[in-house]
Design a protein around this motif. Sequence first.
Motif, PDB file in Angstrom:
ATOM      1  N   PRO A 260       0.786  -1.228   0.000  1.00 28.25           N
ATOM      2  CA  PRO A 260       0.000   0.000   0.000  1.00 28.25           C
ATOM      3  C   PRO A 260       0.822   1.284   0.000  1.00 28.25           C
ATOM      4  O   PRO A 260       0.353   2.307  -0.465  1.00 28.25           O
ATOM      5  CB  PRO A 260      -0.849  -0.096   1.271  1.00 28.25           C
ATOM      6  N   ASP A 261       2.046   1.230   0.500  1.00 33.57           N
ATOM      7  CA  ASP A 261       2.801   2.475   0.658  1.00 33.57           C
ATOM      8  C   ASP A 261       3.807   2.651  -0.483  1.00 33.57           C
ATOM      9  O   ASP A 261       4.573   1.736  -0.792  1.00 33.57           O
ATOM     10  CB  ASP A 261       3.531   2.436   2.011  1.00 33.57           C
ATOM     11  N   SER A 263       6.544   4.564  -0.715  1.00 30.73           N
ATOM     12  CA  SER A 263       7.953   4.524  -0.311  1.00 30.73           C
ATOM     13  C   SER A 263       8.396   3.083  -0.067  1.00 30.73           C
ATOM     14  O   SER A 263       9.523   2.706  -0.386  1.00 30.73           O
ATOM     15  CB  SER A 263       8.173   5.308   0.977  1.00 30.73           C
ATOM     16  N   THR A 264       7.490   2.292   0.493  1.00 26.02           N
ATOM     17  CA  THR A 264       7.816   0.889   0.728  1.00 26.02           C
ATOM     18  C   THR A 264       8.047   0.186  -0.606  1.00 26.02           C
ATOM     19  O   THR A 264       8.988  -0.591  -0.757  1.00 26.02           O
ATOM     20  CB  THR A 264       6.660   0.198   1.490  1.00 26.02           C
ATOM     21  N   ALA A 267      11.412   1.128  -1.912  1.00 33.64           N
ATOM     22  CA  ALA A 267      12.483   0.483  -1.141  1.00 33.64           C
ATOM     23  C   ALA A 267      12.594  -0.995  -1.528  1.00 33.64           C
ATOM     24  O   ALA A 267      13.697  -1.538  -1.618  1.00 33.64           O
ATOM     25  CB  ALA A 267      12.198   0.615   0.352  1.00 33.64           C
ATOM     26  N   MET A 268      11.466  -1.621  -1.787  1.00 34.03           N
ATOM     27  CA  MET A 268      11.497  -3.025  -2.205  1.00 34.03           C
ATOM     28  C   MET A 268      12.211  -3.178  -3.545  1.00 34.03           C
ATOM     29  O   MET A 268      12.970  -4.108  -3.767  1.00 34.03           O
ATOM     30  CB  MET A 268      10.071  -3.576  -2.321  1.00 34.03           C
ATOM     31  N   ARG A 270      14.447  -1.034  -4.833  1.00 37.03           N
ATOM     32  CA  ARG A 270      15.862  -0.705  -4.644  1.00 37.03           C
ATOM     33  C   ARG A 270      16.645  -1.891  -4.088  1.00 37.03           C
ATOM     34  O   ARG A 270      17.805  -2.089  -4.410  1.00 37.03           O
ATOM     35  CB  ARG A 270      16.006   0.444  -3.639  1.00 37.03           C
ATOM     36  N   THR A 271      15.999  -2.641  -3.197  1.00 40.59           N
ATOM     37  CA  THR A 271      16.712  -3.719  -2.517  1.00 40.59           C
ATOM     38  C   THR A 271      16.468  -5.080  -3.177  1.00 40.59           C
ATOM     39  O   THR A 271      16.761  -6.112  -2.591  1.00 40.59           O
ATOM     40  CB  THR A 271      16.299  -3.787  -1.039  1.00 40.59           C
ATOM     41  N   SER A 291      17.137  10.117  -8.208  1.00 41.24           N
ATOM     42  CA  SER A 291      17.820   9.470  -7.095  1.00 41.24           C
ATOM     43  C   SER A 291      17.998   7.978  -7.356  1.00 41.24           C
ATOM     44  O   SER A 291      19.025   7.388  -7.041  1.00 41.24           O
ATOM     45  CB  SER A 291      17.045   9.749  -5.802  1.00 41.24           C
TER      46      SER A 291
END
Lengths: 554, 314
Positions: A260-261, A263-264, A267-268, A270-271, A291
């Motif tokens: 739902p988020d 930013s999350t 981040a998922m 990116r990683t 970025s």
Amino acid sequence: MDAQHGNSREAQGLSRRDLLKAGIAAGMAVSAWPLYDPPTLWGGEAESPKRGGTLRVRGFDPPHFDPHIATATFTQSTLSFVYSKLVRHKVGGNVSPGKFSVEPDLAERWEELDDTTYIFHLRRGVKWHNKPPVNGRELVAEDVKFTYDRFLTEKGNGNRYLLDDVDRIEVMDRYTVKFLLKEPFVWLINVLAYPLSTWIVAPEVVQQYGDLKKAETAIGTGPFILERYEPNVKSVFKRNPDYYLEGQPYVDAVEWLVVPDESTGLAMYRTGQIDCGPEASWAVRQQDLDSLKKTHPHLMYQDFQSQSGHVITMRTDMPPFNDVRVRRAISHAIDRQALIEAVWGRGEPTPAVSRGLAEWSLAIDQLGPGAAYYRYDPKEAKRLLAEAGYPKGFKTQLTASSGYGRDMLDNAQLILRYLKDVGIEAELKTQEHGAYVATTVQGKYEGMIRGPLGITWEPDRRLYRAYAADSSSNIGHVNDPTLSAMVKAQRRIKDLEARRQLIYDIQRYEAEHQYYVYLNSVTITGTWQPYVKNYSPNQSYDYGNRAAALWLDR
Amino acid sequence: MQQYVIKRLLLVVPTLLLVSVIVFSLTRLIPGDVVVLMFEEKAYAEDLEALRAKLGLNQPIYVQYGIWLSQVVQGNLGESLWTKRPVLEEIARRLPVSFELGAMAIVFGLCWALPIGVLAAIRQDTMKDYAARSLAIIGLSAPGFWKATMIIVFCSIWFGWAPPLQFTPFTQGPWQHISQFILPAILLAFGASASIMRLTRALMLEVLRQDYIRTAWSKGMGERRVVVKHALKNAVIPVITIIGLEIGQIAGGAVVFETIFGLPGMGRFMLDAINQRDYPVMQGLNLLAASTIVFVNLLVDMTYAYLDPRIRYQ
């Protein structure tokens, strides 16, 4: 030469100092080596497909699973893994974004008997998923007829208008169906390829469950089988071993994750917890792009223009918007480029057919005399308003929905400011999204609307709905017999080039009359991990077929 | 005692009834109409009124309440307006996730709040004390969503690391499951433990000035023994009371952390239900929360009555 020299020294034996030097040199060489393999262009389509692995992507949680009563993209996108259609848009690494060529899906070929009769020959041996109540039986023409009869008669099918011109469907034999139209409609094949409610469903499933709302009903002939649905967490699709396309899907499974988020999600990505970009169309938000590129230059990136866009709609049947000078003044009053930069990051001013629909859209400088109204010119806007009898401007309202996010409302605020600069005092009326859909989108509003343009895969959907005098979606209330005749005529022209010229003419005509003040389409940046091969982004809800065509080369 | 228990149990009935009225009417007072929201889908009916009738929302409010209450007393919290899934089933699936997060947060919180509180007290007005108090202020004042977003965003940018953000049930991967809870539990504990730490410090300071502590020091007892055995044991009793109050804060914080860390618990369920104006879900969750508090209070009252006979004879 050097190599030979080195070899000879090696043969003589190495001193400790030499070994140390060699170690330092090797260390430097290794540290200078790129951290990641440089990616091959377009995911390396030349390589041979590799089987296996699980594709993990950020997906959606569908409110239900019935394709015939959902306009929501959440349902359609999820169903794209499970179902097939008669025809589909091409997918794979070689398809450029913005191109939507039609290719066979369940129909291996089709023919046009006359202007109003189309015959589809189905592939033989296509099997339904091996789940009760169909248990892997063969797909037949009756299934296709059942599907489209349901499509046309199901109450609340928001996409019914897509096939308004279809009169009936007849079964000719076990593998042949006939579509009979009320009047010629050259876009029929394109519309049947839409990833919108056109999935072929099984009659037994509808009979057993009454409707197709539950997850258990998602039984199709598509590349993946819905193995598990965990509300609000994920859907897990496993490879359909009986899929009609030999070898596909290449991945064993797809995890369609609910995150739902925003930013999350990023981040998922990116990683490496997900394999493709975290936003819709597996893209990355423009504000995060720089970025991400900086920290993850090894990822694959592909820019393309959206087939949707942004528009100001007006009550052209009422003063002051029934005066072309007022509409032109509004177009002149808005600095489209500044709006793009302030809110969307990147994009392009657009005519009636969004720039993303590359084969059909005209660049602004090719719009003829109408191109002039795309110029930001407040002075000219004021002059036009004065000429129209509004030297001091006028008061009106601008309706916007709160459901399209903060960016849309920011954009509306900026537009108010531009309008004020030329004397138009517009009051912003923010509606809750449900109310907006129930009233404004149905054409019940006053003054102006600031809203998005719906996504489209060919120009007819946009043009016919917006300009045909008898279209229920003509929310600008445009009643121009010339334009109405033009949008109707293009539906009958078989010759592609002649049709394209007419579509171009419609865009030029619209630009001159500014019935809708089109603003811009936005740039989307699709992104995916370098090990995802044979994939190309596109703005479509057909995630399933793209997932079936790609492979993972980890 | 028996008479007291019966009296208290009987009092629970009107209390719960009142709770149900409040829960039912509060959810209806939220601005926005679920029918209008659902109409966007076009999936449910031809127009707004037809949809309202289909959902049973066209009936007078007291009739709707009556229908809902009769379902509730039969152990049925109704079904979601949107997904048609039974609310009780959904709660049963999500409750363990929230419980696990909350329990971990309390354990983590206590693990550092108590020692730091004690340390701040026994080293009052030193750098250690200032550092501990500053930490507490940050914990109390920095909003949960900000802390969580900052950690996720910057760890993924600087170190290319993020905790597993996709929920894995314990049975499918125990380590993955636990590691997904660690960071949100720590962050949740960081906020909740700040007040425990501050209270521990204040109480410890008070206790350390007592005569019996001075006596202990003068007997030549070691610092560890004085602090742990004599001071902490007496100071910690009110702290246990405040842990109970912190549970509310943890439940509130869980809404944010569950959303950001991808945990399918009650908090996220509640947030989605509020956004979608899913009345049966909101009513079910609120009723559950309110009933829990009513029963916990009942339990506390009974414990008090058991411990102090004066209460039950009042």
